[in-house]
Design a protein around this motif. Sequence first.
Motif, PDB file in Angstrom:
ATOM      1  N   TYR A   3       0.449  -1.149  -0.059  1.00 32.22           N
ATOM      2  CA  TYR A   3       0.154   0.433   0.055  1.00 32.22           C
ATOM      3  C   TYR A   3       0.536   1.411  -0.063  1.00 32.22           C
ATOM      4  CZ  TYR A   3      -3.330   3.207   1.221  1.00 32.22           C
ATOM      5  OH  TYR A   3      -4.113   5.162   1.083  1.00 32.22           O
ATOM      6  N   GLY A   4       0.783   2.190  -0.943  1.00 23.87           N
ATOM      7  CA  GLY A   4       2.161   3.635  -1.542  1.00 23.87           C
ATOM      8  C   GLY A   4       0.924   4.816  -0.230  1.00 23.87           C
ATOM      9  N   THR A   5       2.214   5.092   0.536  1.00 23.64           N
ATOM     10  CA  THR A   5       1.437   6.636   0.871  1.00 23.64           C
ATOM     11  C   THR A   5       1.843   8.284   0.659  1.00 23.64           C
ATOM     12  OG1 THR A   5       3.436   6.019   2.852  1.00 23.64           O
ATOM     13  CG2 THR A   5       1.732   4.560   3.187  1.00 23.64           C
ATOM     14  N   TRP A   6       2.463   7.617  -0.279  1.00 25.25           N
ATOM     15  CA  TRP A   6       3.060   8.916  -0.926  1.00 25.25           C
ATOM     16  C   TRP A   6       1.460  10.506  -0.426  1.00 25.25           C
ATOM     17  CZ3 TRP A   6       1.699  11.297  -5.248  1.00 25.25           C
ATOM     18  CH2 TRP A   6       1.764  12.481  -5.712  1.00 25.25           C
ATOM     19  N   THR A  48      -4.755   4.466   5.521  1.00 21.78           N
ATOM     20  CA  THR A  48      -4.045   3.613   5.848  1.00 21.78           C
ATOM     21  C   THR A  48      -4.573   3.096   6.706  1.00 21.78           C
ATOM     22  OG1 THR A  48      -1.617   4.581   6.392  1.00 21.78           O
ATOM     23  CG2 THR A  48      -1.437   2.958   7.186  1.00 21.78           C
ATOM     24  N   CYS A  70       6.477   3.913   2.437  1.00 18.69           N
ATOM     25  CA  CYS A  70       6.607   5.099   2.658  1.00 18.69           C
ATOM     26  C   CYS A  70       7.985   5.557   2.355  1.00 18.69           C
ATOM     27  CB  CYS A  70       6.825   5.224   4.542  1.00 18.69           C
ATOM     28  SG  CYS A  70       5.278   3.549   4.962  1.00 18.69           S
ATOM     29  N   TYR A 108       7.956  11.964   2.495  1.00 15.13           N
ATOM     30  CA  TYR A 108       5.847  12.135   2.180  1.00 15.13           C
ATOM     31  C   TYR A 108       5.527  12.685   2.809  1.00 15.13           C
ATOM     32  CZ  TYR A 108       6.897   7.865  -1.152  1.00 15.13           C
ATOM     33  OH  TYR A 108       7.153   7.235  -1.768  1.00 15.13           O
ATOM     34  N   TYR A 125       6.396   1.726  -8.283  1.00 13.55           N
ATOM     35  CA  TYR A 125       5.300   2.877  -7.216  1.00 13.55           C
ATOM     36  C   TYR A 125       4.537   3.014  -8.969  1.00 13.55           C
ATOM     37  CZ  TYR A 125       9.575   5.957  -9.795  1.00 13.55           C
ATOM     38  OH  TYR A 125      10.377   6.754  -9.871  1.00 13.55           O
ATOM     39  N   LYS A 184      -1.519   2.863  -4.545  1.00 12.20           N
ATOM     40  CA  LYS A 184      -2.509   3.728  -3.501  1.00 12.20           C
ATOM     41  C   LYS A 184      -4.017   4.182  -3.822  1.00 12.20           C
ATOM     42  CE  LYS A 184      -2.709   8.422  -1.823  1.00 12.20           C
ATOM     43  NZ  LYS A 184      -1.947   9.571  -2.958  1.00 12.20           N
ATOM     44  N   SER A 185      -4.509   4.359  -2.840  1.00  9.05           N
ATOM     45  CA  SER A 185      -5.826   4.749  -3.334  1.00  9.05           C
ATOM     46  C   SER A 185      -6.298   5.217  -1.687  1.00  9.05           C
ATOM     47  CB  SER A 185      -6.823   4.133  -3.804  1.00  9.05           C
ATOM     48  OG  SER A 185      -8.254   4.457  -3.470  1.00  9.05           O
ATOM     49  N   ILE A 187      -9.051   0.585  -2.232  1.00  5.55           N
ATOM     50  CA  ILE A 187      -8.545   0.148  -1.242  1.00  5.55           C
ATOM     51  C   ILE A 187      -8.250  -1.273  -0.965  1.00  5.55           C
ATOM     52  CG2 ILE A 187      -7.228  -0.095   1.044  1.00  5.55           C
ATOM     53  CD1 ILE A 187      -7.698   2.642   1.212  1.00  5.55           C
TER      54      ILE A 187
END
Length: 341
Positions: A24-27, A39, A52, A56, A242, A291-292, A298
């Motif tokens: 799970y991307g957190t940008w 998250t 992470c 960010y 990514y 990421k969403s 998600i």
Amino acid sequence: MALPQTVPLRAANSKTIQIPSVGYGTWAAGDTSWAKDATLTALKEGYRHLDCAWMYGVDEAVGAAIKESGIPREEIFVTSKFWCHFAHPDNVELCLDKILKNMGLDYIDLFLAHWPCAWKPRSREALENARSGPDDQEAKGMVFNDDGKPAVDWEHSTRNMAKIKGEEGSFVPTWKVMQECVRKGKARAVGVSNFSITELNELLPHEGDVPLSCNQIEVHPWLPQREMVEFAHKNGIVITCYSPFAGQPKEGGAVLVKDPTVVELAKKNDMDVGQLLQSWAVQRGTVPLGKSATPARITSNLAIRELSDEDMKTLDDMAKPNGEGRTVNPGEGWGVSLFEN
């Protein structure tokens, strides 16, 4: 045959650890208010891999989500990265310490160099007080040139990037400090992000007891990075991806998630578009980091399923002559224009 839920990742002393095959991307692009709730939703829906980075600006939010989730720390795989002005060997561990403090963690699972380039900090004190986030550049403690670009420390950038600018550099001293962070127990594995094949080859002879475990790069059907993926597989390097949905549009405004081929294949397989693209990535032996902030997406992005050989080939062929999109030539130095003086 079901797609793998985890991928083996080389770690110190010839050991192997498992990295979940979907992350799970957190940008965050400016606003970070979504980070904690999104998250937490991701963790509750089954994600066990969070990607992470110090830059960010969401470390506190992600750390709070981990704590609130109630999921044991050892069940969550956490990746983070140091930003370019921490790349001097004297400052790498400082960034990791800041990450750990902000997230409320004792260790992270994978520690990456964010780019193959070093920038100049104003001072050690400025780094100690630096605040992360995508917007406030001055608060990060960096030196800027008169043209507003960060001042580059070519001596501690990769040999390849420095050479392109007529300078001499080496990332090896920084790499050795990263390895020491593993030996100290602050990270379980180390790797890089946005490195070319030439730049990986600068570090591979210096693996020793702590291997080069990962290269995180942009990968999607418009930019499949075939040569890099093949090189990584041959050298035991995991590719994490990514922008698996190709956030940046092509010329003319076309976006991957609305590409007719992608939309048609998603409908054919009774999938969401993100689910299709992440399934393609995992089936290629790479680890997507979609990421969403939308709960339904998600959830669906995690529900990877095996695609037919025909559908895989259709997605693979999107990158051929008329669909290549942006290209990256291994060995030419990724993103040099972002860092040049």
